[in-house]
Scaffold this motif. Sequence first.
Motif, PDB file in Angstrom:
ATOM      1  N   GLN A 179       0.834  -1.199   0.000  1.00 39.17           N
ATOM      2  CA  GLN A 179       0.000   0.000   0.000  1.00 39.17           C
ATOM      3  C   GLN A 179       0.871   1.252   0.000  1.00 39.17           C
ATOM      4  OE1 GLN A 179      -3.157   0.491  -0.443  1.00 39.17           O
ATOM      5  NE2 GLN A 179      -3.004   2.688  -0.155  1.00 39.17           N
ATOM      6  N   GLN A 180       1.953   1.254   0.750  1.00 40.57           N
ATOM      7  CA  GLN A 180       2.862   2.400   0.763  1.00 40.57           C
ATOM      8  C   GLN A 180       3.509   2.600  -0.607  1.00 40.57           C
ATOM      9  OE1 GLN A 180       5.520   1.390   3.966  1.00 40.57           O
ATOM     10  NE2 GLN A 180       4.297   2.504   5.479  1.00 40.57           N
ATOM     11  N   GLN A 181       3.850   1.521  -1.287  1.00 44.31           N
ATOM     12  CA  GLN A 181       4.446   1.635  -2.618  1.00 44.31           C
ATOM     13  C   GLN A 181       3.449   2.192  -3.626  1.00 44.31           C
ATOM     14  OE1 GLN A 181       5.903  -2.343  -3.240  1.00 44.31           O
ATOM     15  NE2 GLN A 181       7.933  -1.839  -2.459  1.00 44.31           N
ATOM     16  N   ARG A 182       2.181   1.736  -3.571  1.00 43.26           N
ATOM     17  CA  ARG A 182       1.154   2.276  -4.460  1.00 43.26           C
ATOM     18  C   ARG A 182       0.939   3.765  -4.205  1.00 43.26           C
ATOM     19  NH1 ARG A 182      -1.303  -2.792  -3.612  1.00 43.26           N
ATOM     20  NH2 ARG A 182      -2.468  -1.978  -1.822  1.00 43.26           N
ATOM     21  N   GLN A 183       0.914   4.147  -2.928  1.00 42.64           N
ATOM     22  CA  GLN A 183       0.718   5.543  -2.577  1.00 42.64           C
ATOM     23  C   GLN A 183       1.892   6.393  -3.060  1.00 42.64           C
ATOM     24  OE1 GLN A 183       0.206   6.166   1.615  1.00 42.64           O
ATOM     25  NE2 GLN A 183      -0.570   8.238   1.336  1.00 42.64           N
ATOM     26  N   LYS A 184       3.095   5.873  -2.958  1.00 48.95           N
ATOM     27  CA  LYS A 184       4.281   6.590  -3.420  1.00 48.95           C
ATOM     28  C   LYS A 184       4.233   6.793  -4.942  1.00 48.95           C
ATOM     29  CE  LYS A 184       9.304   6.408  -3.017  1.00 48.95           C
ATOM     30  NZ  LYS A 184      10.441   5.606  -2.522  1.00 48.95           N
ATOM     31  N   LYS A 185       3.831   5.756  -5.693  1.00 49.08           N
ATOM     32  CA  LYS A 185       3.715   5.873  -7.152  1.00 49.08           C
ATOM     33  C   LYS A 185       2.642   6.894  -7.531  1.00 49.08           C
ATOM     34  CE  LYS A 185       5.263   1.255  -8.403  1.00 49.08           C
ATOM     35  NZ  LYS A 185       4.878  -0.037  -8.980  1.00 49.08           N
ATOM     36  N   HIS A 186       1.523   6.906  -6.809  1.00 48.04           N
ATOM     37  CA  HIS A 186       0.437   7.848  -7.099  1.00 48.04           C
ATOM     38  C   HIS A 186       0.894   9.285  -6.840  1.00 48.04           C
ATOM     39  CE1 HIS A 186      -3.467   9.934  -6.402  1.00 48.04           C
ATOM     40  NE2 HIS A 186      -3.762   9.266  -7.495  1.00 48.04           N
ATOM     41  N   LYS A 212      -6.136  17.477  -7.207  1.00 47.65           N
ATOM     42  CA  LYS A 212      -5.064  16.680  -7.815  1.00 47.65           C
ATOM     43  C   LYS A 212      -5.159  15.218  -7.389  1.00 47.65           C
ATOM     44  CE  LYS A 212      -1.514  20.166  -8.533  1.00 47.65           C
ATOM     45  NZ  LYS A 212      -0.151  20.586  -8.154  1.00 47.65           N
ATOM     46  N   ASN A 213      -5.566  14.984  -6.151  1.00 45.71           N
ATOM     47  CA  ASN A 213      -5.660  13.611  -5.664  1.00 45.71           C
ATOM     48  C   ASN A 213      -6.765  12.816  -6.345  1.00 45.71           C
ATOM     49  OD1 ASN A 213      -3.539  13.881  -3.897  1.00 45.71           O
ATOM     50  ND2 ASN A 213      -4.836  14.546  -2.213  1.00 45.71           N
ATOM     51  N   ALA A 214      -7.662  13.479  -7.076  1.00 42.85           N
ATOM     52  CA  ALA A 214      -8.752  12.789  -7.757  1.00 42.85           C
ATOM     53  C   ALA A 214      -8.320  12.203  -9.097  1.00 42.85           C
ATOM     54  CB  ALA A 214      -9.930  13.736  -7.965  1.00 42.85           C
ATOM     55  N   VAL A 215      -7.075  12.396  -9.490  1.00 44.27           N
ATOM     56  CA  VAL A 215      -6.570  11.832 -10.744  1.00 44.27           C
ATOM     57  C   VAL A 215      -6.220  10.370 -10.511  1.00 44.27           C
ATOM     58  CG1 VAL A 215      -4.778  11.954 -12.504  1.00 44.27           C
ATOM     59  CG2 VAL A 215      -5.685  14.058 -11.515  1.00 44.27           C
ATOM     60  N   ALA A 216      -6.858   9.491 -11.280  1.00 51.72           N
ATOM     61  CA  ALA A 216      -6.598   8.059 -11.142  1.00 51.72           C
ATOM     62  C   ALA A 216      -5.421   7.623 -12.007  1.00 51.72           C
ATOM     63  CB  ALA A 216      -7.839   7.249 -11.505  1.00 51.72           C
ATOM     64  N   GLN A 217      -5.359   8.154 -13.237  1.00 57.80           N
ATOM     65  CA  GLN A 217      -4.264   7.762 -14.123  1.00 57.80           C
ATOM     66  C   GLN A 217      -4.071   8.799 -15.213  1.00 57.80           C
ATOM     67  OE1 GLN A 217      -5.451   3.984 -15.708  1.00 57.80           O
ATOM     68  NE2 GLN A 217      -6.665   4.868 -17.324  1.00 57.80           N
ATOM     69  N   VAL A 218      -2.882   8.788 -15.776  1.00 65.13           N
ATOM     70  CA  VAL A 218      -2.567   9.628 -16.927  1.00 65.13           C
ATOM     71  C   VAL A 218      -2.614   8.719 -18.135  1.00 65.13           C
ATOM     72  CG1 VAL A 218      -0.825  11.080 -18.022  1.00 65.13           C
ATOM     73  CG2 VAL A 218      -1.118  11.144 -15.542  1.00 65.13           C
ATOM     74  N   ARG A 219      -3.462   9.089 -19.111  1.00 64.48           N
ATOM     75  CA  ARG A 219      -3.589   8.273 -20.322  1.00 64.48           C
ATOM     76  C   ARG A 219      -2.455   8.598 -21.284  1.00 64.48           C
ATOM     77  NH1 ARG A 219      -8.610   9.513 -23.316  1.00 64.48           N
ATOM     78  NH2 ARG A 219      -8.010  11.610 -22.771  1.00 64.48           N
TER      79      ARG A 219
END
Length: 95
Positions: free
Chosen positions: A26-33, A78-85
Amino acid sequence: MNQQVVSLLYIVALFALLYFLLIRPQQQRQKKHMEMIRNLKVNDPIVTIGGIYGTIVKIKDDTLVVRVADNVRIEILKNAVAQVRPREEEEEKEK
């Protein structure tokens, strides 16, 4: 005394297992986001957590102005961005 050591080792092993299976990923996913959010640029096509497709028009401190259609702009966190296409020009070059 030996029984107490075994019990203590069992508890330590359980916490270590929980850390490596739940907390660390979970920490790694949060860091990538957070890294993705820091690297956002104007004209990046994005998808929000709510599934809205748009293109970044303006970047503010905590928010983004996103164009979702012609003459339609919304402001999101900004936190509402799920992904960059991937950009469409880059996709056409690959074909």
